[in-house]
Design an enzyme around this catalytic site. Sequence first.
Site, PDB file in Angstrom:
ATOM      1  N   LYS A 119       4.291   8.504  -2.172  1.00 27.40           N
ATOM      2  CA  LYS A 119       4.546   7.337  -3.029  1.00 27.40           C
ATOM      3  C   LYS A 119       5.224   7.820  -4.291  1.00 27.40           C
ATOM      4  O   LYS A 119       5.076   8.986  -4.677  1.00 27.40           O
ATOM      5  CB  LYS A 119       3.235   6.646  -3.408  1.00 27.40           C
ATOM      6  CG  LYS A 119       3.410   5.203  -3.809  1.00 27.40           C
ATOM      7  CD  LYS A 119       3.561   4.297  -2.594  1.00 27.40           C
ATOM      8  CE  LYS A 119       3.713   2.847  -2.962  1.00 27.40           C
ATOM      9  NZ  LYS A 119       3.617   1.984  -1.768  1.00 27.40           N
TER      10      LYS A 119
HETATM   11  P1  NAD Z   1       7.278  -7.535  -5.413  1.00 25.55           P
HETATM   12  O1  NAD Z   1       7.639  -6.887  -6.690  1.00 25.55           O
HETATM   13  O2  NAD Z   1       8.368  -8.059  -4.532  1.00 25.55           O
HETATM   14  O3  NAD Z   1       6.260  -8.736  -5.680  1.00 25.55           O
HETATM   15  C1  NAD Z   1       5.079  -8.587  -6.433  1.00 25.55           C
HETATM   16  C2  NAD Z   1       4.596  -9.993  -6.750  1.00 25.55           C
HETATM   17  O4  NAD Z   1       3.331  -9.916  -7.384  1.00 25.55           O
HETATM   18  C3  NAD Z   1       5.519 -10.756  -7.697  1.00 25.55           C
HETATM   19  O5  NAD Z   1       5.610 -12.096  -7.267  1.00 25.55           O
HETATM   20  C4  NAD Z   1       4.790 -10.672  -9.028  1.00 25.55           C
HETATM   21  O6  NAD Z   1       5.131 -11.718  -9.919  1.00 25.55           O
HETATM   22  C5  NAD Z   1       3.363 -10.767  -8.527  1.00 25.55           C
HETATM   23  N1  NAD Z   1       2.366 -10.323  -9.487  1.00 25.55           N
HETATM   24  C6  NAD Z   1       2.361  -9.228 -10.278  1.00 25.55           C
HETATM   25  N2  NAD Z   1       1.258  -9.211 -11.036  1.00 25.55           N
HETATM   26  C7  NAD Z   1       0.550 -10.326 -10.700  1.00 25.55           C
HETATM   27  C8  NAD Z   1      -0.681 -10.869 -11.131  1.00 25.55           C
HETATM   28  N3  NAD Z   1      -1.413 -10.250 -12.061  1.00 25.55           N
HETATM   29  N4  NAD Z   1      -1.109 -12.030 -10.566  1.00 25.55           N
HETATM   30  C9  NAD Z   1      -0.374 -12.662  -9.628  1.00 25.55           C
HETATM   31  N5  NAD Z   1       0.804 -12.177  -9.169  1.00 25.55           N
HETATM   32  C10 NAD Z   1       1.247 -11.030  -9.717  1.00 25.55           C
HETATM   33  O7  NAD Z   1       6.376  -6.479  -4.621  1.00 25.55           O
HETATM   34  P2  NAD Z   1       6.023  -6.445  -3.073  1.00 25.55           P
HETATM   35  O8  NAD Z   1       6.949  -5.477  -2.417  1.00 25.55           O
HETATM   36  O9  NAD Z   1       5.898  -7.826  -2.553  1.00 25.55           O
HETATM   37  O10 NAD Z   1       4.600  -5.731  -3.112  1.00 25.55           O
HETATM   38  C11 NAD Z   1       3.388  -6.471  -3.300  1.00 25.55           C
HETATM   39  C12 NAD Z   1       2.220  -5.617  -2.820  1.00 25.55           C
HETATM   40  O11 NAD Z   1       2.425  -5.294  -1.432  1.00 25.55           O
HETATM   41  C13 NAD Z   1       2.035  -4.280  -3.530  1.00 25.55           C
HETATM   42  O12 NAD Z   1       0.664  -3.962  -3.562  1.00 25.55           O
HETATM   43  C14 NAD Z   1       2.755  -3.309  -2.617  1.00 25.55           C
HETATM   44  O13 NAD Z   1       2.304  -1.984  -2.775  1.00 25.55           O
HETATM   45  C15 NAD Z   1       2.372  -3.880  -1.278  1.00 25.55           C
HETATM   46  N6  NAD Z   1       3.238  -3.496  -0.159  1.00 25.55           N
HETATM   47  C16 NAD Z   1       4.572  -3.730  -0.193  1.00 25.55           C
HETATM   48  C17 NAD Z   1       5.347  -3.360   0.895  1.00 25.55           C
HETATM   49  C18 NAD Z   1       6.827  -3.658   0.957  1.00 25.55           C
HETATM   50  O14 NAD Z   1       7.423  -3.419   2.025  1.00 25.55           O
HETATM   51  N7  NAD Z   1       7.443  -4.185  -0.061  1.00 25.55           N
HETATM   52  C19 NAD Z   1       4.752  -2.730   1.995  1.00 25.55           C
HETATM   53  C20 NAD Z   1       3.387  -2.524   2.005  1.00 25.55           C
HETATM   54  C21 NAD Z   1       2.629  -2.918   0.919  1.00 25.55           C
END
Ligand code: NAD
Length: 433
Positions: A119
């Site tokens: 990561k």
């Molecule tokens: P992203 O940046 O596209 O979206 C994150 C979202 O969370 C945004 O809508 C943001 O406004 C919201 N957010 C942030 N703080 C918040 C809060 N306190 N309350 C409510 N909403 C809040 O990120 P993503 O890629 O969608 O990732 C989201 C989660 O999924 C993370 O934990 C990430 O590690 C995990 N994840 C992502 C992927 C991927 O392929 N992108 C894969 C596995 C896991």
Amino acid sequence: MTIRGMTPAPGTLTDVEINPYEMMLQQLDMVREYTNIPHGVWKILRQPERALEVSVPVVRDDGEIEMFTGYRVQHNSARGPCKGGIRFHPGVTEDEVKALAGWMTWKCAVANVPYGGGKGGVSVDPSSLTRGELERLTRRYTAMIYPLIGTKKDIPAPDVNTNAEIMNWVVGTADVLRGEANPGIVTGKAIEMGGAAGRKEATGRGVMFVTMGILERLGMEPGATRVAVQGFGNVGSVAAKLIAERGASIVGVSDVSGAYHCPRGFDIEDILRFVSDSPGHLLAGYDAAGVESIPPEDLLTLDVDVLVPAALEAQITAKNAGDVRAKIIVEGANGPTTPEADLILGEHDVVVVPDILANSGGVACSYFEWVQNIQCFPWEEDVTNQRLGKLMVRAFDEVWELSKEREVSLRMAAFILGVERVATAVQMRGIFP
Ligand code: NAD
């Protein structure tokens, strides 16, 4: 039948303000009694192989130099090259990146893709940067972690606040430094740069597959299911769209700008259009018939059947776990539930589909992208989606069967499966020298 969850020993947890790395280690340690992993191998699993901290100087548009701190952590490479996203967020710390790298190790093993866990991240609020500043930050960060990354070493991907455009800059920078094209050094790129059709939606699609899987196992009808989604970025918005397409009603959504409740179910296409057109792609100001704005913390305790946390870690804690009314939690985010909260949820019979299974669709599809890059042979999107579905269903079934066989929670079963696979590879490789 008693379902044993992740039950921490009394007094071993400091509850809500838990450090994510401590949380990952606590989860790991709770699995120990269910496995026969030798003590020495356990010591290896508890520590990342490498942790790099880098300084990232960025020239702002006004000529001022600003310093940022970045990290890249490789947790374990026994099953293959390390794999894991890059996060740009003010909350990024070395411990957070170490935790996320560890979860990637177990997740890749649960999905049974030939990767270890890694990561990366930079402690920065990207909304405070111009596009040019963001590009310079990305390129300098890539140059600083360049000694660690590579198609057969460590392959980054998008995570919170990073996307295909940022991955394009990572590849562009790495290729210049190396003097040759290596599209497989990063996944989640634009399709024109060698990205896989379907990768952008893959994590949310995987969340949908496991949600349908758990509903079926519990005898619940998608058409009669109400769902709340915390976080409306890549994972949350795609999961909401695809779960709604299967007939469920999305009745709660939130992001960093606010939370909204619509008891009769949102028009998901309308909300997606609104977010796509809004500055910063936020939900703020969303208004439609039957929609009310609610305090963000209320999103997690709405009267729903399924709650999908898809934002950040440690959102469901000892403070609010007792108030969760969902019957099922499907963890789209990494580490959204603290171990203490897990215990409370277990006592309340809330079924938790853990992150290392629920959001593994992203890394599964990243693996497909990497394979296509190495073979220089792109697949059609329906081939990718079909293979993704098959992989997710197999992983879900394996975790479900193990949880029944060992009489443990789904989280415990996923950890047992993942950790045992990694431990086996560690033992087979042996220790160098
Ligand atoms: P992203 O940046 O596209 O979206 C994150 C979202 O969370 C945004 O809508 C943001 O406004 C919201 N957010 C942030 N703080 C918040 C809060 N306190 N309350 C409510 N909403 C809040 O990120 P993503 O890629 O969608 O990732 C989201 C989660 O999924 C993370 O934990 C990430 O590690 C995990 N994840 C992502 C992927 C991927 O392929 N992108 C894969 C596995 C896991």
